[in-house]
Structure formats: C-alpha cells, structure tokens
Write a protein that holds these residues in place. Sequence first.
Motif, PDB file in Angstrom:
ATOM      1  N   ASP A 236       1.103   0.259   4.345  1.00  0.00           N
ATOM      2  CA  ASP A 236       1.337   1.548   5.021  1.00  0.00           C
ATOM      3  C   ASP A 236       2.033   2.548   4.096  1.00  0.00           C
ATOM      4  N   THR A 237       2.960   2.044   3.271  1.00  0.00           N
ATOM      5  CA  THR A 237       3.694   2.959   2.380  1.00  0.00           C
ATOM      6  C   THR A 237       2.750   3.568   1.341  1.00  0.00           C
ATOM      7  N   ILE A 238       1.871   2.741   0.777  1.00  0.00           N
ATOM      8  CA  ILE A 238       0.911   3.282  -0.208  1.00  0.00           C
ATOM      9  C   ILE A 238      -0.050   4.253   0.489  1.00  0.00           C
ATOM     10  N   ALA A 239      -0.549   3.816   1.649  1.00  0.00           N
ATOM     11  CA  ALA A 239      -1.534   4.661   2.355  1.00  0.00           C
ATOM     12  C   ALA A 239      -0.917   6.016   2.729  1.00  0.00           C
ATOM     13  N   ALA A 240       0.326   5.981   3.213  1.00  0.00           N
ATOM     14  CA  ALA A 240       0.985   7.237   3.603  1.00  0.00           C
ATOM     15  C   ALA A 240       1.207   8.125   2.380  1.00  0.00           C
ATOM     16  N   ALA A 241       1.646   7.502   1.252  1.00  0.00           N
ATOM     17  CA  ALA A 241       1.866   8.295   0.035  1.00  0.00           C
ATOM     18  C   ALA A 241       0.560   8.915  -0.450  1.00  0.00           C
ATOM     19  N   ALA A 242      -0.570   8.223  -0.161  1.00  0.00           N
ATOM     20  CA  ALA A 242      -1.880   8.727  -0.587  1.00  0.00           C
ATOM     21  C   ALA A 242      -2.461   9.718   0.427  1.00  0.00           C
ATOM     22  N   GLY A 243      -1.691  10.012   1.473  1.00  0.00           N
ATOM     23  CA  GLY A 243      -2.121  11.055   2.414  1.00  0.00           C
ATOM     24  C   GLY A 243      -2.856  10.545   3.639  1.00  0.00           C
ATOM     25  N   ARG A 244      -2.882   9.214   3.832  1.00  0.00           N
ATOM     26  CA  ARG A 244      -3.541   8.659   5.026  1.00  0.00           C
ATOM     27  C   ARG A 244      -2.570   8.719   6.192  1.00  0.00           C
ATOM     28  N   THR A 245      -3.081   9.002   7.371  1.00  0.00           N
ATOM     29  CA  THR A 245      -2.189   9.073   8.525  1.00  0.00           C
ATOM     30  C   THR A 245      -2.473   7.968   9.538  1.00  0.00           C
ATOM     31  N   LYS A 246      -3.715   7.424   9.519  1.00  0.00           N
ATOM     32  CA  LYS A 246      -4.058   6.395  10.512  1.00  0.00           C
ATOM     33  C   LYS A 246      -3.952   4.994   9.936  1.00  0.00           C
ATOM     34  N   GLY A 247      -3.751   3.992  10.812  1.00  0.00           N
ATOM     35  CA  GLY A 247      -3.606   2.596  10.369  1.00  0.00           C
ATOM     36  C   GLY A 247      -4.954   1.973  10.018  1.00  0.00           C
ATOM     37  N   GLY A 248      -5.019   0.625  10.159  1.00  0.00           N
ATOM     38  CA  GLY A 248      -6.283  -0.059   9.874  1.00  0.00           C
ATOM     39  C   GLY A 248      -6.563  -0.178   8.392  1.00  0.00           C
ATOM     40  N   HIS A 249      -5.516  -0.503   7.621  1.00  0.00           N
ATOM     41  CA  HIS A 249      -5.723  -0.509   6.172  1.00  0.00           C
ATOM     42  C   HIS A 249      -5.995  -1.896   5.608  1.00  0.00           C
ATOM     43  N   PHE A 250      -6.229  -2.898   6.474  1.00  0.00           N
ATOM     44  CA  PHE A 250      -6.436  -4.266   5.964  1.00  0.00           C
ATOM     45  C   PHE A 250      -7.920  -4.618   5.878  1.00  0.00           C
ATOM     46  N   LEU A 251      -8.279  -5.315   4.817  1.00  0.00           N
ATOM     47  CA  LEU A 251      -9.652  -5.783   4.635  1.00  0.00           C
ATOM     48  C   LEU A 251      -9.894  -6.970   5.567  1.00  0.00           C
ATOM     49  N   PRO A 252     -11.154  -7.206   5.963  1.00  0.00           N
ATOM     50  CA  PRO A 252     -11.423  -8.351   6.845  1.00  0.00           C
ATOM     51  C   PRO A 252     -11.147  -9.672   6.118  1.00  0.00           C
ATOM     52  N   PRO A 253     -10.676 -10.705   6.843  1.00  0.00           N
ATOM     53  CA  PRO A 253     -10.272 -11.971   6.202  1.00  0.00           C
ATOM     54  C   PRO A 253     -11.397 -12.650   5.418  1.00  0.00           C
ATOM     55  N   TRP A 254     -12.672 -12.421   5.792  1.00  0.00           N
ATOM     56  CA  TRP A 254     -13.747 -13.120   5.072  1.00  0.00           C
ATOM     57  C   TRP A 254     -13.819 -12.723   3.597  1.00  0.00           C
ATOM     58  N   ILE A 255     -13.238 -11.561   3.247  1.00  0.00           N
ATOM     59  CA  ILE A 255     -13.228 -11.115   1.843  1.00  0.00           C
ATOM     60  C   ILE A 255     -12.556 -12.170   0.957  1.00  0.00           C
ATOM     61  N   LEU A 256     -11.557 -12.856   1.550  1.00  0.00           N
ATOM     62  CA  LEU A 256     -10.800 -13.840   0.758  1.00  0.00           C
ATOM     63  C   LEU A 256     -11.700 -14.944   0.220  1.00  0.00           C
ATOM     64  N   ASP A 293       8.647   7.223  -2.671  1.00  0.00           N
ATOM     65  CA  ASP A 293       8.838   7.860  -3.985  1.00  0.00           C
ATOM     66  C   ASP A 293       8.456   6.946  -5.154  1.00  0.00           C
ATOM     67  N   TRP A 294       8.186   5.661  -4.881  1.00  0.00           N
ATOM     68  CA  TRP A 294       7.690   4.798  -5.955  1.00  0.00           C
ATOM     69  C   TRP A 294       6.320   5.294  -6.447  1.00  0.00           C
ATOM     70  N   PHE A 295       5.653   6.101  -5.605  1.00  0.00           N
ATOM     71  CA  PHE A 295       4.282   6.521  -5.934  1.00  0.00           C
ATOM     72  C   PHE A 295       4.209   7.989  -6.331  1.00  0.00           C
ATOM     73  N   ASP A 296       5.388   8.598  -6.539  1.00  0.00           N
ATOM     74  CA  ASP A 296       5.425  10.029  -6.841  1.00  0.00           C
ATOM     75  C   ASP A 296       4.531  10.395  -8.027  1.00  0.00           C
ATOM     76  N   ASP A 297       4.531   9.541  -9.061  1.00  0.00           N
ATOM     77  CA  ASP A 297       3.754   9.885 -10.259  1.00  0.00           C
ATOM     78  C   ASP A 297       2.246   9.740 -10.032  1.00  0.00           C
ATOM     79  N   LEU A 298       1.854   9.144  -8.911  1.00  0.00           N
ATOM     80  CA  LEU A 298       0.421   8.996  -8.634  1.00  0.00           C
ATOM     81  C   LEU A 298      -0.108  10.135  -7.769  1.00  0.00           C
ATOM     82  N   VAL A 299       0.810  10.875  -7.147  1.00  0.00           N
ATOM     83  CA  VAL A 299       0.391  11.967  -6.255  1.00  0.00           C
ATOM     84  C   VAL A 299       0.029  13.173  -7.103  1.00  0.00           C
ATOM     85  N   PRO A 300      -1.225  13.682  -6.973  1.00  0.00           N
ATOM     86  CA  PRO A 300      -1.603  14.857  -7.766  1.00  0.00           C
ATOM     87  C   PRO A 300      -0.680  16.032  -7.465  1.00  0.00           C
ATOM     88  N   ALA A 301      -0.232  16.744  -8.531  1.00  0.00           N
ATOM     89  CA  ALA A 301       0.712  17.862  -8.349  1.00  0.00           C
ATOM     90  C   ALA A 301       0.045  18.991  -7.569  1.00  0.00           C
TER      91      ALA A 301
END
Length: 301
Positions: A236-256, A293-301
């Motif tokens: 959620d922290t990465i997704a929010a820093a990347a500008g996502r607002t909705k949940g559902g950020h997990f891949l389906p278990p069969w990917i494993l 703020d761990w992702f500040d350097d990844l956010v486009p200025a």
Amino acid sequence: MKIFLTGASGVMGRSSIDALHRAGHDVVGLARTPDSASRLAALGVEPCLGDVYDRAAMTAGMQGCDAVANLATKVPIGAQALRPGSLKAIDRIRLHGSKVVTEAARRAGVGRLVQQSLSFIYADHGDEWVDERCPVDVTRATEPVVVAEDNVRALADEGGVPVSLRFGLITGDDPNTAWLFRRAAAGRSIGLGEAESWMHVIHPDDVGTAVVHALTAPAGVYNVGAEPVLRRSYVDTIAAAAGRTKGGHFLPPWILRLGAEKLEILVRSQRVSSQLFSDRTGWHPIRPTLSPDWFDDLVPA
Ligand SMILES: NC(=O)c1ccc[n+]([C@@H]2O[C@H](COP(=O)([O-])OP(=O)(O)OC[C@H]3O[C@@H](n4cnc5c(N)ncnc54)[C@H](OP(=O)(O)O)[C@@H]3O)[C@@H](O)[C@H]2O)c1
C-alpha cells in the motif's frame, strides 16, 4: 581505516562509499571496466581493476587495507528473475566469488571481512520474531547465500573476523523498487504472498551505515534492517507513493507456482529483529520505519 569494496558501483556499494567517506575512511573499489573505474575515481575511491574471480588483482588491491566488504552481487530485476538461468550469475558470485574474495583477503593479510547476506534465508516464522538463533530454510534458492556465509566464516580459523550482514529487502531508490513503483503507477499489482505476513526491509542509505558499523562488530552473523512491516502495508505504501488510491494490489496466488523456489523466498513471513547488531555495534537505522518518503526519489518532479 582503509576498506576494500567489491560491488562498489552497485546500490550497496554506493551507499557504503558515502557512509565510509563520511566516517573518515578511505575506500578502494573493485571495478570490472575502465569506465566503472573512472566513475569510482570521481567519487574519491581508489579503483582496482578486476572481478570477484580475479584473486591476483584483488590480493594486490587489498594490500594495506584494514577490512574488506564483499558487496558484489547480480540481482535479476522484476520479471527477469523468472527466466531460466536467471540466478546463475548471482549464485556463482555467492558460491565461488565469496571463496575467492576470502582467499584474497587471507593472502593480503586483511583480518576483517564483511559479507553481504540476506534475511530471506530464515524459515517462515509467521508472527514470531526472528533473531539470529532462528533456523534458516535451505532451498535451491537460499543455499548459495548460506554457503557464502560459510565461505567467509573460514577466515575465523586464522584469527580473522568474518561478519555477515543479513540485510532485509532493499527498498528505496534502487532498480528493483523502481520496477515495482512503475508497475504500481501503471495500475498493476505488485504484492506477492499473504497480505498479513511480515517483511524485513532496509533503506539503501542504511546499508552503508551498517557496513561502517560492521567494522567494529564481533565476528558473527547479524540481521540488519528497519522495523519489519506487514506485506499489506509495504504494498500500500508503494502504491500510494506511486499515485494509486484503490486497493487490490496483490497478484493471484497461482503466480507463485511459476517462480517456484525463486518466488517462495520472497513470500516467507519474516518479522526480523536487528537488535543484536544494534546492541553490539551501536548501529541504528536512519530510516527506522517504512514510510512514503522512502520513495521520494522515484516520484517524477
Ligand atoms: N538485500 C537486498 O534486498 C538486495 C541486495 C542486493 C541487491 N539488491 C537489489 O538488486 C537490484 C540490483 O542491484 P545493483 O543495482 O546494485 O546491481 P547488481 O547488478 O546486483 O550489481 C551489484 C554490484 O556487483 C558488481 N558485480 C556484479 N558481478 C560482479 C563480478 N563478477 N565481479 C565483481 N563485481 C561484480 C556490480 O558491478 P558492475 O557495475 O560492474 O556490474 C555492482 O557493483 C537493486 O534493486 C538492489 O536494491 C537487493
């Protein structure tokens, strides 16, 4: 002190150069190409041309050094990790390279060797805290990491001080996190495993400060990272820093199943404590808790 670094141009190496210089140490950096050597020289590092299989070059470069930090690695990024043979280079560095580095240190008379390792090797411990006494779970994917720790431990037989640092997942301005960040920004899922399981993470800046503190650590293996974080919160922290607002950020278990042992090590629940390293060296992370703020350097200025 004068410190010899392998992997000097990588994420861990750059952070270590910075922290070592700030602490007043001189650095000799292993460089595989003349271009890489020039870049290191521009950072105030004395370059040593060679790779981790070149014992003669490293033995010469280590002359007069007080410690070696073996940070060389070859981590496949993102989906590349699923390709056949994707771990070949990194496995060789761990299995064979660590042996050659140890032998070079021994020949050069360097008594202290810091080996980068990974806390991923611990077995899944659910909600239990994990310290250095906990069992590791050796699989095809984790065995080379364990062997690398064993290889450098051999230095203790001759009175040397081997120190292995079991880092958490590097999370910040680094190629792997940048890949996840781009996926999240594009609306794609980035989470693997159980949302309520634990992860051990470390900000790149804290890798370097840990290497500095490892120069005074008693021989041993140490966990090194920030406060463990629930996978749901990491995603959620990465997704929010990347500008996502909705949940559902997990891949389906069969990917494993596609990644088998390569992905299995990424989903173990590991609530790892770095208390021993703090107690023995006085190290404390500058970034103790994962935050946007761990992702500040990844956010486009
Ligand atoms: N604990 C963790 O989570 C962890 C640990 C390590 C890396 N990573 C992640 O992996 C990703 C890639 O890391 P990276 O950008 O540092 O690059 P990398 O490709 O993994 O390379 C790391 C360093 O090792 C050197 N190296 C590779 N093969 C070598 C060899 N045979 N002999 C001597 N040196 C060798 C590289 O030198 P060259 O510049 O010559 O290639 C570079 O200095 C990043 O996202 C990083 O955060 C995570």
